[in-house]
Design an enzyme around this catalytic site. Structure first.
Site, PDB file in Angstrom:
ATOM      1  N   PHE A 160      -8.444  13.864   3.829  1.00  0.00           N
ATOM      2  CA  PHE A 160      -7.287  13.068   2.989  1.00  0.00           C
ATOM      3  C   PHE A 160      -7.578  11.627   3.122  1.00  0.00           C
ATOM      4  CE2 PHE A 160      -3.606  10.301   4.585  1.00  0.00           C
ATOM      5  CZ  PHE A 160      -3.352  10.528   3.565  1.00  0.00           C
ATOM      6  N   ARG A 205      -9.445  -4.789  -8.076  1.00  0.00           N
ATOM      7  CA  ARG A 205      -9.475  -4.168  -9.595  1.00  0.00           C
ATOM      8  C   ARG A 205      -8.041  -4.537 -10.412  1.00  0.00           C
ATOM      9  NH1 ARG A 205      -7.264   1.117  -8.311  1.00  0.00           N
ATOM     10  NH2 ARG A 205      -5.464   0.161  -8.442  1.00  0.00           N
ATOM     11  N   ARG A 208       1.179 -12.569 -10.120  1.00  0.00           N
ATOM     12  CA  ARG A 208       0.834 -12.226  -8.831  1.00  0.00           C
ATOM     13  C   ARG A 208       0.098 -12.272  -8.235  1.00  0.00           C
ATOM     14  NH1 ARG A 208       3.307  -6.838 -10.416  1.00  0.00           N
ATOM     15  NH2 ARG A 208       1.181  -6.197 -10.920  1.00  0.00           N
ATOM     16  N   TYR A 217      -1.685 -10.577   4.959  1.00  0.00           N
ATOM     17  CA  TYR A 217      -1.178 -10.062   4.671  1.00  0.00           C
ATOM     18  C   TYR A 217      -1.793  -8.153   3.686  1.00  0.00           C
ATOM     19  CZ  TYR A 217       0.770  -8.573  -0.657  1.00  0.00           C
ATOM     20  OH  TYR A 217       0.918  -7.833  -1.612  1.00  0.00           O
TER      21      TYR A 217
END
Length: 415
Positions: A285, A212, A225, A168
């Site tokens: 980044f 989290r 969920r 997933y």
């Protein structure tokens, strides 16, 4: 910018916070004038201010591509996350989403707040996407197609095993890592990273978010969920939602630590990926997000508050990470510091303790082997914090005393 108490506890946050505030203002001024691009960058500010700051590290051409890539996947994620949409409606949209991005008349109303605006006015994103170079379009389309198919699979299937969990996370985030590597390579800035390393870059971030966001996801209305794998949580409770109840606090923390330990397995791959980057903008980044991930894990680990409310990095520490992260040496410093913080929180009676310590020691060894750790470096863990704070408090009281004396003198003279 935070409370006075936070400043007193972390006085060295102030300067990075001021720089961050300036960077936010500067980013807002750089929003392009064209309506579709203005919408995209304004929406990016609204749905993820931290990502909007990180994206500023990239060159203009790549920045536009990554902005659209992010918004396309955020829109796809909004469809997946909306539990009010039936599977019969949701699955076909997820499967076809990679085609919808070419259609500037398509939109689908779902989500809430900023996400609903993004979905209702998705034509702006499509118009901007259609202006990207063909290489960027193909990379975004490919990852969107694969991610949509993966999301559709797990709409109809629960995350049972750790293998399911990894699959997933690969579909919803590992593919983003692969996509970013393709974008870097398409620009000619980097060699094409291996799929395994690219995958770990995305999965490490995704597993951190899943850990989290436990409480937000389990309390979702009309339907929870569920992303934590049954293979892990079933060792501690009968139902995943049982972790949030106070009577299960000890088991909840053990389960949480098990989840964090599972996430840590990807850290060494992330360090390898970042060490191979050549372009400074691409490096920053990637590096800022990864440091924030291991920092967040260090906050969540052994912390019952994950099941009670929101656990997030203080803004001052986020600002400090953005300000400090310039080279791979800075990354090794941060990973070493946060792994030390994690290690200090390990309860040796915890069922996962042995594996947790093994993975943390492997991360620390990789950082030590870099040869960049020095005693003079700035640590994210201030050992002399209490002394430093005491000095600062004393200075503040002296300033206030002088200010009070000045006011008293003026009042006496005016009497």
């Amino acid at each position: 910018m935070g409370s006075l108490g936070a400043f007193l506890k972390h006085p060295d946050d102030l300067y990075p916070l001021l720089k961050l505030k300036y960077a936010v203002k500067l980013a807002e001024k750089q929003i392009p004038p064209q309506p579709h691009w203005a919408f995209c960058y304004s929406m990016l500010h609204k749905v993820s201010r931290s990502f909007c700051l990180v994206i500023q590290q990239l060159g203009p051409q790549l920045r536009d591509a990554v902005c659209i890539f992010y918004l396309v996947l955020r829109a796809l994620d909004t469809v997946e996350d909306d539990t009010s949409i039936s599977s019969e409606v949701k699955v076909p949209i997820l499967m076809e989403f990679h085609r919808h991005i070419y259609n500037n008349s398509w939109h689908f109303s779902c989500g809430t707040k900023e996400y609903k605006i993004l979905m209702d006015e998705f034509h702006h994103v499509s118009n901007a996407f259609l202006e990207l170079g063909k290489g960027y379009q193909e990379a975004i389309e490919d990852i969107t197609m694969r991610m949509g198919a993966g999301m559709a699979k797990f709409i109809c299937q629960e995350v049972e095993s750790i293998d399911d969990y990894d699959e997933y996370c690969h579909h919803v985030a590992g593919l983003v890592g692969l996509g970013m590597s393709k974008l870097f390579h398409a620009l000619g800035a980097e060699d094409l990273a291996t799929d395994a390393l690219s995958n770990s870059m995305g999965i490490f971030l995704q597993k951190t978010n899943i850990i989290r966001d436990y409480l937000e996801d389990i309390n979702e209305i009309p339907k929870s969920r569920i992303f934590w794998p049954r293979q892990i949580w079933s060792k501690y409770v009968d139902k995943l939602e049982d972790l949030k109840y106070e009577e299960n606090s000890a088991k909840a923390v053990q389960c949480l630590n098990d989840m964090v330990t599972n996430a840590l397995i990807h850290a060494e791959d992330c360090l390898k990926y970042m060490s191979d980057l050549r372009d400074p903008g691409n490096f920053r980044f990637c590096a800022i997000s990864q440091i924030m991930a291991i920092g967040t894990l260090s906050l969540c680990f052994n912390n019952i508050q994950v099941f009670r409310g929101v656990v997030k990095m203080r803004r001052g520490l986020t600002a400090k990470i953005i300000d400090r992260t310039k080279t791979m040496s800075d990354v090794y410093d941060a990973f070493f510091d946060f792994s030390c913080l994690l290690k200090a929180k390990v309860d040796h009676d915890d069922p996962s303790a042995k594996i947790t310590l093994s993975r943390l020691e492997a991360i620390q060894q990789t950082c030590k082997n870099s040869g960049t750790l020095t005693k003079s470096r700035k640590s994210y863990i201030l050992e002399n914090e209490s002394r430093y704070n005491s000095v600062l408090i004393a200075i503040i009281f002296i300033i206030l005393a002088f200010f009070y004396a000045y006011l008293s003198s003026n009042l006496s003279n005016n009497a």
